[in-house]
Scaffold this motif. Structure first.
Motif, PDB file in Angstrom:
ATOM      1  N   GLY A  91       0.817  -1.207   0.000  1.00  0.00           N
ATOM      2  CA  GLY A  91       0.000   0.000   0.000  1.00  0.00           C
ATOM      3  C   GLY A  91       0.852   1.259   0.000  1.00  0.00           C
ATOM      4  N   THR A  92       0.227   2.357  -0.310  1.00  0.00           N
ATOM      5  CA  THR A  92       0.935   3.641  -0.331  1.00  0.00           C
ATOM      6  C   THR A  92       1.099   4.181   1.084  1.00  0.00           C
ATOM      7  N   SER A  93       2.187   4.885   1.316  1.00  0.00           N
ATOM      8  CA  SER A  93       2.494   5.406   2.648  1.00  0.00           C
ATOM      9  C   SER A  93       1.771   6.727   2.899  1.00  0.00           C
ATOM     10  N   ALA A  98      -3.411   8.513   6.442  1.00  0.00           N
ATOM     11  CA  ALA A  98      -3.206   8.956   5.060  1.00  0.00           C
ATOM     12  C   ALA A  98      -4.270   9.972   4.648  1.00  0.00           C
ATOM     13  N   THR A  99      -5.518   9.719   5.032  1.00  0.00           N
ATOM     14  CA  THR A  99      -6.597  10.651   4.688  1.00  0.00           C
ATOM     15  C   THR A  99      -6.412  11.978   5.389  1.00  0.00           C
ATOM     16  N   LEU A 100      -6.120  11.933   6.687  1.00  0.00           N
ATOM     17  CA  LEU A 100      -5.951  13.160   7.461  1.00  0.00           C
ATOM     18  C   LEU A 100      -4.789  13.988   6.933  1.00  0.00           C
ATOM     19  N   SER A 101      -3.662  13.334   6.686  1.00  0.00           N
ATOM     20  CA  SER A 101      -2.493  14.079   6.188  1.00  0.00           C
ATOM     21  C   SER A 101      -2.747  14.628   4.789  1.00  0.00           C
ATOM     22  N   SER A 102      -3.442  13.857   3.955  1.00  0.00           N
ATOM     23  CA  SER A 102      -3.752  14.319   2.592  1.00  0.00           C
ATOM     24  C   SER A 102      -4.588  15.597   2.629  1.00  0.00           C
ATOM     25  N   VAL A 103      -5.624  15.585   3.476  1.00  0.00           N
ATOM     26  CA  VAL A 103      -6.526  16.743   3.561  1.00  0.00           C
ATOM     27  C   VAL A 103      -5.808  17.951   4.142  1.00  0.00           C
ATOM     28  N   ILE A 104      -5.017  17.735   5.204  1.00  0.00           N
ATOM     29  CA  ILE A 104      -4.303  18.851   5.841  1.00  0.00           C
ATOM     30  C   ILE A 104      -3.284  19.457   4.879  1.00  0.00           C
ATOM     31  N   VAL A 105      -2.489  18.597   4.232  1.00  0.00           N
ATOM     32  CA  VAL A 105      -1.468  19.088   3.310  1.00  0.00           C
ATOM     33  C   VAL A 105      -2.115  19.828   2.146  1.00  0.00           C
ATOM     34  N   TYR A 106      -3.141  19.215   1.560  1.00  0.00           N
ATOM     35  CA  TYR A 106      -3.809  19.878   0.437  1.00  0.00           C
ATOM     36  C   TYR A 106      -4.382  21.233   0.862  1.00  0.00           C
ATOM     37  N   SER A 107      -5.056  21.280   2.011  1.00  0.00           N
ATOM     38  CA  SER A 107      -5.700  22.516   2.467  1.00  0.00           C
ATOM     39  C   SER A 107      -4.686  23.633   2.682  1.00  0.00           C
ATOM     40  N   ASN A 159       0.952   9.670   0.038  1.00  0.00           N
ATOM     41  CA  ASN A 159      -0.350  10.303  -0.134  1.00  0.00           C
ATOM     42  C   ASN A 159      -0.258  11.814   0.069  1.00  0.00           C
ATOM     43  N   SER A 160       0.513  12.223   1.077  1.00  0.00           N
ATOM     44  CA  SER A 160       0.679  13.662   1.330  1.00  0.00           C
ATOM     45  C   SER A 160       1.329  14.348   0.146  1.00  0.00           C
TER      46      SER A 160
END
Length: 563
Positions: A5-7, A207-216, A11-12
């Motif tokens: 799986g992806t880390s 992964a979801t939390l970091s993706s959303v925070i980084v994107y935002s 994802n970030s």
């Protein structure tokens, strides 16, 4: 061997690339009329709302190990989800074209070789990114992202510390609520995509939390660059700012690679969504085809203003995720994947879609998306609880008739946009055709409900007046009652003409005089125009229903609806 799986970091990094976007910078320029303080407040609030929705969507995909459109099946059914899959592919093709267009235009502003040349270059690089693959990007993506981050910091310094510090007078009329909605629009546009990446994550929550925070964070930064450029330099063309700052090749790299890394996500997810429509479609090559179509569109069509496109995305996907949130997190059901259509949720989504379009005409401090989602979630919960209560009481609603009535209401709304002149008056026949079809197929009360809903939606969307209610409901009810009790098609036709033209026309007088403040209205003012429209619709209905009756198809359709 099990696929790794992806880390969280991978994802970030993907969502860092999504945030670094020329389109987001250009959208940020729209905020300049508010001034720096209000603009930043709107940007932050909008990204908070959008980020929460992204997190919810990403968590469903991460938990279930399913793509975004596969998770939609859980709430809307295996075939009901195809509507959203098709709309998602279309919006991703649109985004691919828009991103390539913006990138090519900006790149050509620095190195003038022709915008079409840069569109081709960017398209080829996106295809290369797709063929490398999501889990194989590795160092290539890391190096590209670090370079882009450094270069955007330089751009930030030029805008905010290279200018004289005084705010330029920026013309435009933008309310705070509209600005919030523009800030929500970008994260909202990623809603149907985030699960395509979190589904492969080793740690879905992180992964979801970091993706959303980084994107935002990155998206807010991009918006701030665009807004700051417009306020402090008076310039909304980012390419020109780079030229004036002497960036040259460095500015060119910012534009090209930010466009490639962001548009790759659009094209890749289009491929994933295409697979959810048909398993025979190869994911990677579908993404390549989308990129080619987007490149051609970017060369052929101008795409300078995307606000309407953003609002259209919001009206489709905000109520969609609202239903999913209610279904998955609150009701803890989301069990519709094994059935073709989850009719209740599809109807709730349609209500949410219409509500969003209506809210576009209302200025709220928090934009359209948040109130639309809250109301849609509440409606979803009420409908589900009502359905459970009815099942417990062994009560039955004819779902087929409900669905047909809802579809006819939608047809009437769309058909209200179609008209043609007759003897100096305007004939709008579709509502009256629908009235007769409802009378024959679903009965007077479903027909009355469809006419009411269609009239309400037209008023909410600003494409109808209060006269739509008597102009549709009277004919629908009388046509249905006469057909129910006399069992002959001609009585349905007569009921529609008399109900709409005479009764509806006369009832419109007090409505126009008392509620619409009309000084010219009289008892028979609306009778003639109503008669012209209803006669037009009735003629079409005769052409449609008589052959169906003679062939026996009409009776078979009625039997199916009553089964």
């Amino acid at each position: 061997m099990e696929k790794k799986g992806t880390s969280v970091f991978s994802n970030s990094l993907i969502w860092f690339g999504a945030g670094v976007s020329i389109a987001e910078i250009l959208t940020g320029t729209y905020f300049a009329p508010l001034g720096f303080g209000k603009a930043m407040a709107a940007i932050l609030l909008g990204h908070l709302i959008g980020g929460l929705m992204m997190f919810a969507a990403g968590m469903i995909g991460g938990r279930e190990k399913k793509s975004a459109m596969e998770t939609v099946k859980m709430s809307f059914g295996s075939k009901g989800s195809l509507l959203f899959a098709a709309l998602n592919v279309l919006q991703l093709v649109g985004w691919t074209a828009i991103m390539i267009y913006d990138g090519a235009l900006a790149a050509n502003g620095i190195l003038k070789t022709g915008a079409w040349v840069w569109a081709v270059v960017i398209g080829v690089l996106i295809i290369a990114w797709i063929l490398i693959g999501l889990t194989n990007l590795g160092k290539v993506n890391t190096v590209a992202m670090l370079a882009l981050f450094v270069l955007t910091l330089v751009l930030f310094k030029v805008i905010f510390f290279g200018a004289n510090g005084a705010e330029a007078l920026v013309s435009g009329d933008l309310s705070f609520g509209a600005a919030v909605e523009l800030a929500v629009a970008m994260p909202l546009s990623w809603l149907p995509l985030i699960s395509d990446y979190t589904r492969e994550a080793e740690k879905p929550f992180a992964a979801t939390l970091s993706s959303v925070i980084v994107y935002s964070i990155v998206s807010v930064f991009m918006y701030m660059i665009g807004m700051g450029a417009a306020i402090y330099t008076g310039e909304t063309d980012i390419a020109q700012i780079m030229v004036k700052a002497g960036f040259g090749i460095v500015g060119l790299l910012i534009i090209v690679f930010s466009t490639v890394t962001t548009t790759f996500l659009d094209a890749y997810s289009a491929g994933v969504s295409a697979v959810s429509i048909s398993k025979k479609i190869p994911e990677k090559w579908a993404a390549v085809v989308v990129t080619i179509i987007g490149t051609i569109a970017a060369i052929v069509y101008p795409m300078d203003n995307i606000t309407d496109f953003l609002y259209l995305i919001g009206s489709v996907f905000a109520p969609m995720i609202a239903v999913q949130i209610a279904d998955y997190f609150i009701l803890k059901k989301a069990d519709a994947a094994k059935i073709s259509f989850q009719v209740r949720n599809l109807i709730v989504w349609l209500i949410g879609f219409i509500l969003y379009r209506a809210l576009m005409h209302v200025d709220t401090p928090v934009g359209n998306t948040l109130p639309d989602m809250v109301i849609t979630i509440i409606i979803c919960l009420i409908v589900e609880k009502a359905a459970q209560a009815m099942e417990e009481n062994n009560s039955k609603v004819n779902i087929r008739k409900l669905t047909v009535a809802a579809l006819f209401a939608a047809v009437a709304v769309v058909g209200s946009l179609f008209s043609f002149p007759v003897f100096g008056a305007k004939c709008t026949p579709v509502q009256h055709l629908v009235n007769i079809l409802c009378a024959v197929l679903v009965g007077p009360w479903w027909g009355l409900a469809a006419a009411f809903i269609a009239s309400l939606i037209r008023n909410l969307l600003g494409i109808g007046t209060l006269l739509a209610f008597p102009g549709s409901m009277c004919g629908a009810l009388l046509s249905g009652l006469l057909y129910r009790y006399l069992k002959k098609l001609p009585f349905a036709y007569v009921g529609e003409v008399f109900g709409t033209g005479i009764i509806g026309g006369m009832l419109s007088y007090p409505i126009a005089a008392l509620l619409m403040n009309s000084d010219t209205a009289a008892l028979f003012t609306y009778v003639v125009p109503f008669l012209i429209s209803t006669c037009g619709g009735t003629i079409i209905a005769i052409i449609v229903t008589l052959p169906l009756k003679k062939s026996g198809l009409l009776d078979k359709m009625k039997q199916q609806l009553n089964a």
